[in-house]
Scaffold this motif. Structure first.
Motif, PDB file in Angstrom:
ATOM      1  N   HIS A 146      81.072 -31.295  53.070  1.00  0.00           N
ATOM      2  CA  HIS A 146      80.935 -31.079  51.631  1.00  0.00           C
ATOM      3  C   HIS A 146      81.178 -32.363  50.837  1.00  0.00           C
ATOM      4  CE1 HIS A 146      80.987 -26.444  51.214  1.00  0.00           C
ATOM      5  NE2 HIS A 146      80.425 -26.818  52.349  1.00  0.00           N
ATOM      6  N   ASN A 147      80.631 -33.444  51.327  1.00  0.00           N
ATOM      7  CA  ASN A 147      80.606 -34.716  50.624  1.00  0.00           C
ATOM      8  C   ASN A 147      79.522 -35.553  51.292  1.00  0.00           C
ATOM      9  OD1 ASN A 147      81.135 -37.557  49.967  1.00  0.00           O
ATOM     10  ND2 ASN A 147      82.976 -36.790  48.963  1.00  0.00           N
ATOM     11  N   SER A 148      78.410 -35.736  50.608  1.00  0.00           N
ATOM     12  CA  SER A 148      77.255 -36.372  51.234  1.00  0.00           C
ATOM     13  C   SER A 148      77.509 -37.824  51.585  1.00  0.00           C
ATOM     14  CB  SER A 148      76.037 -36.262  50.313  1.00  0.00           C
ATOM     15  OG  SER A 148      75.603 -34.929  50.209  1.00  0.00           O
ATOM     16  N   VAL A 149      78.324 -38.520  50.796  1.00  0.00           N
ATOM     17  CA  VAL A 149      78.625 -39.914  51.105  1.00  0.00           C
ATOM     18  C   VAL A 149      79.412 -40.000  52.410  1.00  0.00           C
ATOM     19  CG1 VAL A 149      79.745 -42.014  50.288  1.00  0.00           C
ATOM     20  CG2 VAL A 149      78.604 -40.502  48.665  1.00  0.00           C
ATOM     21  N   ILE A 150      80.393 -39.108  52.572  1.00  0.00           N
ATOM     22  CA  ILE A 150      81.160 -39.089  53.814  1.00  0.00           C
ATOM     23  C   ILE A 150      80.274 -38.670  54.978  1.00  0.00           C
ATOM     24  CG2 ILE A 150      83.054 -37.913  55.000  1.00  0.00           C
ATOM     25  CD1 ILE A 150      84.597 -37.952  52.428  1.00  0.00           C
ATOM     26  N   SER A 151      79.322 -37.784  54.728  1.00  0.00           N
ATOM     27  CA  SER A 151      78.386 -37.401  55.787  1.00  0.00           C
ATOM     28  C   SER A 151      77.566 -38.598  56.253  1.00  0.00           C
ATOM     29  CB  SER A 151      77.455 -36.290  55.289  1.00  0.00           C
ATOM     30  OG  SER A 151      78.147 -35.072  55.123  1.00  0.00           O
ATOM     31  N   VAL A 152      77.150 -39.439  55.300  1.00  0.00           N
ATOM     32  CA  VAL A 152      76.355 -40.617  55.662  1.00  0.00           C
ATOM     33  C   VAL A 152      77.163 -41.561  56.535  1.00  0.00           C
ATOM     34  CG1 VAL A 152      75.250 -42.701  54.744  1.00  0.00           C
ATOM     35  CG2 VAL A 152      74.837 -40.497  53.665  1.00  0.00           C
ATOM     36  N   VAL A 153      78.388 -41.886  56.117  1.00  0.00           N
ATOM     37  CA  VAL A 153      79.192 -42.827  56.897  1.00  0.00           C
ATOM     38  C   VAL A 153      79.615 -42.205  58.225  1.00  0.00           C
ATOM     39  CG1 VAL A 153      81.411 -42.180  55.879  1.00  0.00           C
ATOM     40  CG2 VAL A 153      81.098 -44.481  56.770  1.00  0.00           C
ATOM     41  N   ALA A 154      79.811 -40.885  58.253  1.00  0.00           N
ATOM     42  CA  ALA A 154      80.186 -40.238  59.510  1.00  0.00           C
ATOM     43  C   ALA A 154      79.020 -40.226  60.489  1.00  0.00           C
ATOM     44  CB  ALA A 154      80.666 -38.816  59.245  1.00  0.00           C
ATOM     45  N   ARG A 155      77.831 -39.944  60.006  1.00  0.00           N
ATOM     46  CA  ARG A 155      76.656 -39.883  60.886  1.00  0.00           C
ATOM     47  C   ARG A 155      76.149 -41.256  61.286  1.00  0.00           C
ATOM     48  NH1 ARG A 155      76.701 -34.722  62.783  1.00  0.00           N
ATOM     49  NH2 ARG A 155      76.583 -33.173  61.100  1.00  0.00           N
ATOM     50  N   LEU A 156      76.164 -42.218  60.344  1.00  0.00           N
ATOM     51  CA  LEU A 156      75.497 -43.503  60.553  1.00  0.00           C
ATOM     52  C   LEU A 156      76.440 -44.697  60.537  1.00  0.00           C
ATOM     53  CD1 LEU A 156      72.396 -42.881  58.263  1.00  0.00           C
ATOM     54  CD2 LEU A 156      72.520 -42.640  60.745  1.00  0.00           C
TER      55      LEU A 156
END
Length: 259
Positions: A146-156
């Protein structure tokens, strides 16, 4: 009046905490590009306050997402729930505030996973795993934090995060260039389109603070599609400027018309 009605609808009926942050983002945008429009929009605030007084005085029930008991204290408590204040109380506000510690747990867990492995920190955890350990009553795992910025850094990883931030900054730079150049040249429809796209992008990105907006197709698809329109218009404007001033590069001329 129409803008005031839409703001009132978003605050009274939708009752989402990110709405307050989104309104602040739009206010900052208008303050930068159209201060007069922001002053006219400010007239709607007394109307909203009057509507709240009428709702409270006559005990009018409006079916909202969280509650039908609308009052000034509700909005204050709802605003404080953004930072998790109110978990000890009862009702919908407490339920909303209780989600903050849970999300902080998700984000802390992702941070620990990334920092424990230098390769993961640089290249991310990938797309094959859920990013949280939370399961609902049916046992379904919540995949995104539930935080797209954290999703980006977590995935990539950091590479993906820096690349995505660079892309978004390039979008906004092109958007403001299109807005200012088209406004100076009298292209009113193009300037309005650019401003609307910028506003939509702000609404979407601010919502990413507490939601997985960019992981939802109905946000991500129009977000990147609309920016594609703006990039094409920016390319066209730079070509026109370069044609008028062949001795200089189109990008440099475009910058000269951008405050």
């Amino acid at each position: 009046m129409a803008a005031g009605f839409l703001i009132a609808f978003a605050m009274i009926v939708l009752q989402k905490r990110t709405t307050y942050l989104q309104l602040a983002g739009l206010a900052a945008l208008l303050l930068y590009v159209r201060p007069r429009a922001l002053s006219r929009l400010g007239i709607t605030l007394p109307l909203l306050g009057f509507a709240l007084l009428v709702i409270t005085a006559f005990d009018i029930r409006i079916s909202g997402r969280l509650t039908s008991e609308i009052s000034l204290s509700f909005f204050l408590d709802h605003l404080l729930a953004i930072v998790g204040i109110g978990t000890d109380e009862q009702g919908a506000i407490a339920d909303a505030a209780s989600g903050v510690p849970l999300r902080l747990h998700w984000w802390t867990r992702i941070y620990e996973q990334l920092t424990s492995d230098p390769i993961a920190l640089i290249g991310g955890l990938g797309y094959g795993i859920p990013l949280t350990d939370f399961r609902d009553t049916l046992g379904v795992v919540t995949r995104e934090p539930h935080n797209s910025v954290i999703s980006v850094v977590a995935r990539l990883g950091l590479i993906g995060l820096l690349s995505w931030i660079w892309i978004v900054m390039a979008f906004f730079r092109a958007g403001f260039q299109v807005y200012w150049i088209s406004r100076r040249r009298g292209y009113d429809e193009i300037s309005r389109l650019a401003l609307l796209v910028i506003a939509f992008a702000i609404l979407t990105l601010v919502g990413c603070v507490g939601e997985d907006n960019m992981e939802k197709p109905f946000f991500a698809i129009p977000f990147y599609t609309l920016w594609g329109f703006i990039l094409r218009i920016a390319y066209q404007l730079r070509g026109e400027v370069a044609g008028e001033y062949p001795a200089a590069a189109g990008l440099r001329i475009a910058r000269s018309e951008y405050p």
